[in-house]
Structures are given as C-alpha cells and as structure tokens.
Scaffold this motif. Structure first.
Motif, mmCIF file in Angstrom:
data_model
loop_
_atom_site.group_PDB
_atom_site.id
_atom_site.type_symbol
_atom_site.label_atom_id
_atom_site.label_comp_id
_atom_site.label_asym_id
_atom_site.label_seq_id
_atom_site.Cartn_x
_atom_site.Cartn_y
_atom_site.Cartn_z
ATOM 1 N N PRO A 64 69.449 44.997 56.468
ATOM 2 C CA PRO A 64 69.108 44.328 57.733
ATOM 3 C C PRO A 64 68.735 45.327 58.833
ATOM 4 C CG PRO A 64 71.159 43.455 56.845
ATOM 5 C CD PRO A 64 70.815 44.644 56.024
ATOM 6 N N THR A 65 69.470 46.448 58.895
ATOM 7 C CA THR A 65 69.151 47.488 59.873
ATOM 8 C C THR A 65 67.795 48.112 59.562
ATOM 9 O OG1 THR A 65 71.504 47.936 59.881
ATOM 10 C CG2 THR A 65 70.118 49.473 61.066
ATOM 11 N N ALA A 66 67.537 48.305 58.263
ATOM 12 C CA ALA A 66 66.258 48.890 57.861
ATOM 13 C C ALA A 66 65.097 48.005 58.320
ATOM 14 C CB ALA A 66 66.216 49.086 56.345
ATOM 15 N N ILE A 67 65.279 46.685 58.250
ATOM 16 C CA ILE A 67 64.217 45.769 58.709
ATOM 17 C C ILE A 67 64.013 45.921 60.214
ATOM 18 C CG2 ILE A 67 63.581 43.333 58.998
ATOM 19 C CD1 ILE A 67 65.011 42.790 56.316
ATOM 20 N N THR A 68 65.106 45.990 60.964
ATOM 21 C CA THR A 68 65.009 46.205 62.408
ATOM 22 C C THR A 68 64.244 47.480 62.730
ATOM 23 O OG1 THR A 68 67.128 45.101 62.775
ATOM 24 C CG2 THR A 68 66.368 46.581 64.503
ATOM 25 N N VAL A 69 64.644 48.565 62.072
ATOM 26 C CA VAL A 69 64.005 49.855 62.318
ATOM 27 C C VAL A 69 62.518 49.783 61.955
ATOM 28 C CG1 VAL A 69 63.912 52.248 61.515
ATOM 29 C CG2 VAL A 69 66.114 51.204 62.048
ATOM 30 N N ALA A 70 62.213 49.149 60.833
ATOM 31 C CA ALA A 70 60.825 49.052 60.384
ATOM 32 C C ALA A 70 59.985 48.254 61.381
ATOM 33 C CB ALA A 70 60.759 48.408 58.997
ATOM 34 N N ILE A 71 60.540 47.153 61.900
ATOM 35 C CA ILE A 71 59.796 46.322 62.857
ATOM 36 C C ILE A 71 59.523 47.099 64.146
ATOM 37 C CG2 ILE A 71 59.988 44.303 64.379
ATOM 38 C CD1 ILE A 71 59.708 43.101 61.788
ATOM 39 N N LEU A 72 60.554 47.758 64.673
ATOM 40 C CA LEU A 72 60.387 48.512 65.916
ATOM 41 C C LEU A 72 59.327 49.598 65.743
ATOM 42 C CD1 LEU A 72 64.058 48.938 67.213
ATOM 43 C CD2 LEU A 72 62.250 47.535 68.195
ATOM 44 N N ASN A 73 59.380 50.301 64.606
ATOM 45 C CA ASN A 73 58.411 51.374 64.383
ATOM 46 C C ASN A 73 57.003 50.830 64.136
ATOM 47 O OD1 ASN A 73 60.080 53.636 64.738
ATOM 48 N ND2 ASN A 73 60.940 53.378 62.691
ATOM 49 N N THR A 74 56.909 49.667 63.474
ATOM 50 C CA THR A 74 55.595 49.065 63.259
ATOM 51 C C THR A 74 54.937 48.745 64.595
ATOM 52 O OG1 THR A 74 56.402 48.055 61.221
ATOM 53 C CG2 THR A 74 54.345 47.182 62.128
ATOM 54 N N MET A 75 55.709 48.127 65.506
ATOM 55 C CA MET A 75 55.147 47.759 66.806
ATOM 56 C C MET A 75 54.693 48.996 67.577
ATOM 57 S SD MET A 75 57.943 44.836 67.724
ATOM 58 C CE MET A 75 57.834 45.004 69.494
ATOM 59 N N TRP A 76 55.461 50.057 67.475
ATOM 60 C CA TRP A 76 55.109 51.295 68.182
ATOM 61 C C TRP A 76 53.864 51.959 67.561
ATOM 62 C CZ3 TRP A 76 57.436 56.324 66.147
ATOM 63 C CH2 TRP A 76 56.886 57.428 66.814
ATOM 64 N N ILE A 77 53.886 52.194 66.257
ATOM 65 C CA ILE A 77 52.835 52.996 65.633
ATOM 66 C C ILE A 77 51.500 52.245 65.577
ATOM 67 C CG2 ILE A 77 52.146 54.185 63.504
ATOM 68 C CD1 ILE A 77 55.207 54.696 63.067
ATOM 69 N N TRP A 78 51.533 50.940 65.303
ATOM 70 C CA TRP A 78 50.279 50.172 65.239
ATOM 71 C C TRP A 78 49.539 50.237 66.572
ATOM 72 C CZ3 TRP A 78 47.389 47.834 61.552
ATOM 73 C CH2 TRP A 78 46.385 46.981 61.990
ATOM 74 N N ASN A 79 50.275 50.165 67.677
ATOM 75 C CA ASN A 79 49.656 50.129 69.001
ATOM 76 C C ASN A 79 49.479 51.502 69.624
ATOM 77 O OD1 ASN A 79 49.344 47.324 69.241
ATOM 78 N ND2 ASN A 79 51.518 47.097 69.726
ATOM 79 N N ASP A 80 50.032 52.551 69.014
ATOM 80 C CA ASP A 80 50.019 53.875 69.631
ATOM 81 C C ASP A 80 48.590 54.377 69.804
ATOM 82 O OD1 ASP A 80 51.251 55.977 70.805
ATOM 83 O OD2 ASP A 80 51.718 57.051 68.957
ATOM 84 N N TYR A 81 48.333 54.928 70.985
ATOM 85 C CA TYR A 81 46.979 55.418 71.254
ATOM 86 C C TYR A 81 46.926 56.943 71.381
ATOM 87 C CZ TYR A 81 43.002 56.869 74.042
ATOM 88 O OH TYR A 81 41.910 57.547 74.511
ATOM 89 N N LEU A 82 47.751 57.504 72.268
ATOM 90 C CA LEU A 82 47.554 58.904 72.639
ATOM 91 C C LEU A 82 47.871 59.878 71.506
ATOM 92 C CD1 LEU A 82 46.599 60.634 74.927
ATOM 93 C CD2 LEU A 82 48.910 60.661 75.862
ATOM 94 N N LEU A 83 48.962 59.632 70.773
ATOM 95 C CA LEU A 83 49.330 60.564 69.698
ATOM 96 C C LEU A 83 48.226 60.668 68.635
ATOM 97 C CD1 LEU A 83 52.864 60.842 68.102
ATOM 98 C CD2 LEU A 83 50.810 61.194 66.763
ATOM 99 N N PRO A 84 47.778 59.547 68.046
ATOM 100 C CA PRO A 84 46.693 59.672 67.067
ATOM 101 C C PRO A 84 45.384 60.165 67.690
ATOM 102 C CG PRO A 84 47.226 57.363 67.453
ATOM 103 C CD PRO A 84 48.299 58.167 68.109
ATOM 104 N N TYR A 85 45.147 59.826 68.967
ATOM 105 C CA TYR A 85 43.924 60.295 69.621
ATOM 106 C C TYR A 85 43.911 61.819 69.688
ATOM 107 C CZ TYR A 85 40.668 61.397 73.403
ATOM 108 O OH TYR A 85 39.658 61.952 74.145
ATOM 109 N N LEU A 86 45.045 62.414 70.060
ATOM 110 C CA LEU A 86 45.107 63.871 70.208
ATOM 111 C C LEU A 86 45.128 64.572 68.852
ATOM 112 C CD1 LEU A 86 47.697 64.224 73.111
ATOM 113 C CD2 LEU A 86 45.230 64.535 73.225
ATOM 114 N N VAL A 87 45.761 63.959 67.852
ATOM 115 C CA VAL A 87 45.931 64.653 66.572
ATOM 116 C C VAL A 87 44.729 64.448 65.645
ATOM 117 C CG1 VAL A 87 47.387 64.860 64.513
ATOM 118 C CG2 VAL A 87 48.439 64.587 66.754
#
Lengths: 279, 281
Positions: free
Chosen positions: A196-219
C-alpha cells in the motif's frame, strides 16, 4: 429507491457547489472549444463558440502533432515516468528497509541525509546537477531515470521509513528461521507488506515526474522533448506562435492525466493525504 | 540476522546512494563551493569570496524584487487557498448529493502540470483583459493576480482533501454531545471543528507556502516575468541569472544558496511548530 441522502437536504449548498464545479471545469472546456477554432480567431475572441467561419476541424491537432512531434514526446514522457517510478519504488523501499534494520550511526546519518534533500529547492542544484549529468553521459532517457532515482529518493525513503518501522520484527525473525536470506526476506515478506505504501509512493512520483519541466529540459531537453518541454517549445516567441496548435496540444496533454485520474482516483486521494501528512 | 544484513549494503542501499550522490549530494556541495567563485563551465572556477552574494543583491534590483513579489504572492495564496479549501471541505463533509463527484472535480486541476496550467490561464486571463483592451504582459498587477487565480485553481482541491481528512477525524460523538447540549452550528464550527482541524491548517499553510515559494513552471508559462521581469518570482529570477547572461553563473549560484537557506528556514519553522504542538497535546 431509497438513498441515505435525502434529495432535498442542503439544496442551496448543492446548487452553489454545482455552479462552482462548472467554474472549475470551465478553463478546460474553453481550451477544448478553442482547439477547434482557426488559430487567428482564438486570441481575439476566446469565449466565443466556433462558427462556420472560425471552425477549423482537426487542423490544429494535425498541425500541433506535427510541430511538436507529439507522439514522440508522449513516448519519452511515458518511458521516463514509468522507468523512474519503478526504479524509485524498488530502490527507495530496499534502502529504507536496510537503513531501518541496520542500526548503525552510518545508517542513521544516511537516513537524515536523504530526508535533508527534500527541503533543498531544485534551483540550488540545477546548474551543477545538469553539468554532472552531462559529464557522466546521463543526458538521455535512460540516464535521466538514474537522476530521478537520486533526486526522488529523499521523499520516497521518508515515506517508506515511517511504515517499515511498523512491521513487526517477529515476522522477519520467523522468516529467517524458515530459511530466508535478506534477499528472499525482502521480496517475499517485506515488500508485500509495504505494497500500500509502495502505491502511494508510486502515485506521488508519477504526478511529479510526468509533469516535471525544468529537470528534463536542462538534462535532455535539446535532444529528447517530453510533453511539457514540447509545449514550451511550441510557444516560441510571444506573438509569433500558433495559438490553435497550442490549444490542441494542451488538450492532448490533459487527456492522459484525466484517464490516469479516472483509473487511480482512490489511490491518488489516499496518496495525497499520506504524502501531505508525512511531508 | 541483522548483523548479517550489513553485508548486503551493496545490493540494498548502494545503488540508490550512488544515484543520490550524482543527482543531489555532489551537485549540492559543488553548488555551495561554486557560489564563492566566478565560473562559466565549472572547471574554470576562481575564488572570489562573498562578491557573488553581494552582487546578487546589489548588481540590480531583480533579486530583491523577486523576493518581495514571492513574499506578497505567498501571503495572499496562503490566505485564499486555505480559506476556500476549508469552506469546500466543510460543505463536502455534509450530506450532499454527488459529493464524491464534487470532490473529484475540485481536486482534478492539481494533477495538471505547471506549464499546461500556465498556458490555459494565459488564454483565459488575456480573454478577460481583452474587454479593456489589455494584455497580461502590460502590467505586473495583472500578472500577480493571474498567478494568484491560477494557484488557487490548482491547490484548493489538494488542500480540500487534507481538510476533509482532518474534519472526518473529529469523533462524531463530540458533535452529537454538543448538539444535545444545545450548541448552535456556529458554536460547533468555532469551538469544535476549527480547533480540532488546526493540525490540518498547519500542514496546508506550510504546503501552500513552500509550493508558492518554489513556483516556477506556472510563472514561466503565464508571464515569463513580463513586463520587464516585474512578475518573475525567486525561482525564475535564479533561472534567468544562470541562463540569461554568460558570466553571471556565480551570482546565480549564490542566489540559489540564499534561496535554499530561505526554504530551509521555513522547513525548520514548520518542524518546530509541529513538534511543539505534539508536546502540548
């Protein structure tokens, strides 16, 4: 048919909330409507419906998909998000368990170091991080997954650790008596408990990484454009941009999020509460 | 068994630790060092003492303007986001038709990324300003309130979910007992619901504060700082300093360190307030 909630209870509040809901959805509906209007009719009258003169059919979508390479961007976004989330969930859960069960000064020092990274804003490390990623040749869709593992480890380990501590030691000791070594113990006993914790962690990270702009833009932004990067490139110079294509790409960017939301709503809400209370 | 576990360091902790060092730890330490140097490519750094920090504040007024804009913005959003989110949570913990659908609708904008949000609202705000023949890039007041509206739209649903969890945690017997004793709805709100949701207020206030402080994508997409960097917040100003002009990377890194100290200070304050309340309770 009888329902628990009486239909006329709190009727005034119901209407107020209905109006608010419409206002909340309106921005997305307006973008959707404008995505079917010719590009020169959007900025002048964004709140009018398309008519015979301004209706553009699927032209904006075809234009936008071609100019942004939308399907390639979608593929990069998907690949990076799925890869990073899987690796983060696995890496952070293994590290959390290891740090919680090896009670040494070094372990608790590492734990606090991971937690510390949560409060450091990205702008503090963005320049040096992208230079190092460049030097180590991590500037590709596979390399950036390692960057996300390192950058997301703090929050994920923090959330996992809270739950690892609540796992009864007797269970682990029983498994060891039954012949488990640390590897089989983790994968056949600990990780299932942490699910259950793994699902929480996965959801939070999915929302962050899918929408992330600056980190992938710079790298990797020059060679591999994820969806947010593709949309930002489409904007180009102010005034010279194709508003129609922009509207259409905004719609295409929102659709996967709504689909994800419809399928995982329950987990997302749970994840938000858990993440907020922990973070 | 657990002494045994130490031998598995290489498998369980090392991979994450290596990624962490590459993505965070080394860049962080290198960043602190570089903030005291002048450089363009990292390898050509030469020590200059505190001059980057002095330049960050004195070279031009951009950084201080951005700091002031960010503080004003965070102040307004903490009040508006928490107020609206709490009112929605109050309404949606009552027995109301379709309340799950309402909750879902109000939460939904939170999942949309900052860049997409910025462009959605740019179209709408420019469309409204069009009635007065104006544009969001003409006046920093438009940009300020545009960002406030956008942030409210994005964060209200998120905070609402946390408030709902807080309100649902209140034991129903408490409210029943108050009703039997003849408490008015306003008394129940101010004497029971509000005091017992204070932890949620602390969490939501700091979440709004840190999110507002670190806002970047929305700022970049909605105004990109226009007019003339007046609506650039701290993150965007640091970005502009690094990548806007060659030779000012050291100043950008110094601004980054100052920004880190500000955010760390806020986090320390939150930790202190949460801990002291736990001891009291």
């Amino acid at each position: 048919m009888e329902t628990k909630i009486k239909p006329f209870k709190n009727l005034g509040l119901f209407f107020l909330l209905s109006i608010l809901s419409v206002l909340f959805i309106a921005p997305i509906i307006i973008v959707l409507i404008n995505s079917f209007k010719g590009q020169f009719y959007i900025s002048d009258a964004p709140f009018s419906l398309p008519n015979a003169l301004t209706f553009a059919g699927t032209e904006n979508y075809l234009n936008g998909i071609e100019r942004t390479n939308f399907f390639t961007a979608f593929f990069y976004s998907l690949f990076i998000t799925v890869g990073s989330v899987l690796l983060l969930t696995l890496g952070a859960s293994m590290t959390s368990w290891y740090l919680a069960r090896t009670k040494s000064r070094f372990s608790s020092f590492l734990y606090y170091l991971f937690v510390f990274s949560m409060i450091v804003p990205f702008q503090m490390v963005m320049f040096t991080m992208s230079k190092i990623a460049n030097t180590l040749r991590l500037d590709n869709p596979v390399g950036i997954i390692l960057i996300y593992l390192g950058f997301g480890a703090g929050l994920s380990i923090f959330i996992f650790s809270g739950f690892v501590k609540s796992i009864p030691r007797e269970i682990e000791e029983a498994a060891v008596v039954d012949g488990c070594n640390p590897i089989t113990l983790f994968f056949s006993v600990i990780f299932p408990i942490l699910r259950p914790t793994a699902i929480t962690v996965a959801i939070l990270n999915t929302m962050w990484i899918w929408n992330d702009y600056l980190l992938p833009y710079l790298v990797i932004g020059n060679d591999y454009k994820t969806i947010p990067i593709a949309i930002q490139y489409l904007q180009g110079g102010y005034g010279a941009r194709d508003m129609g294509a922009l509207m259409a790409m905004l719609v295409l960017a929102i659709i996967p999020i709504i689909v994800f939301y419809l399928f995982c709503q329950k987990y997302i809400i749970k994840g938000v509460v858990a993440g907020a209370v922990k973070g | 068994m657990h002494k045994h576990l130490n031998r598995y360091f290489g498998l369980f902790a090392l991979p994450t630790l290596i990624a962490f060092s590459v993505a965070f730890l080394i860049p962080f330490l290198l960043g602190i060092y570089l903030s005291f140097t002048e450089f363009t490519t990292v390898s050509d750094a030469s020590f200059v003492g505190f001059s980057n920090y002095i330049l960050a504040f004195t070279e031009n007024s951009n950084f201080l303007n951005a700091l002031w804009f960010t503080v004003k913005f965070s102040f307004v959003t903490i009040i508006t986001v928490n107020l609206f989110a709490f009112l929605l949570a109050l309404a949606l913990t009552k027995k109301i038709r379709g309340r799950n659908l309402f909750r879902a609708v109000f939460f939904m904008p939170n999942l949309i990324g900052g860049i997409v949000l910025g462009y959605i609202w740019q179209v709408i705000i420019n469309g409204i300003l069009l009635f007065w023949g104006a544009d969001i890039t003409q006046n920093s007041t438009y940009g300020f309130w545009g960002l406030v509206v956008l942030t409210n739209w994005q964060m209200i649903g998120y905070m609402m979910v946390i408030f709902i969890a807080g309100i649902n945690n209140i034991p129903p017997q408490l409210i029943e007992a108050a009703k039997i004793d003849g408490a008015k709805p306003s008394q129940i709100l101010f004497k029971i619901t509000l005091p017992l949701t204070m932890p949620a207020f602390t969490i939501c206030s700091f979440l709004t504060l840190t999110n507002s402080f670190k806002l970047f994508d929305q700022n970049l997409a909605l105004t990109a700082g226009a007019p003339a960097r007046q609506t650039a917040m701290l993150s965007l100003d640091i970005y502009n300093t690094f990548y806007g002009k060659i030779g000012s990377e050291g100043v950008g890194q110094a601004k980054g360190v100052v920004f880190f100290l500000l955010v760390a200070g806020l986090a320390a304050l939150q930790l202190y307030l949460t801990k002291s309340r736990e001891v009291d309770g």
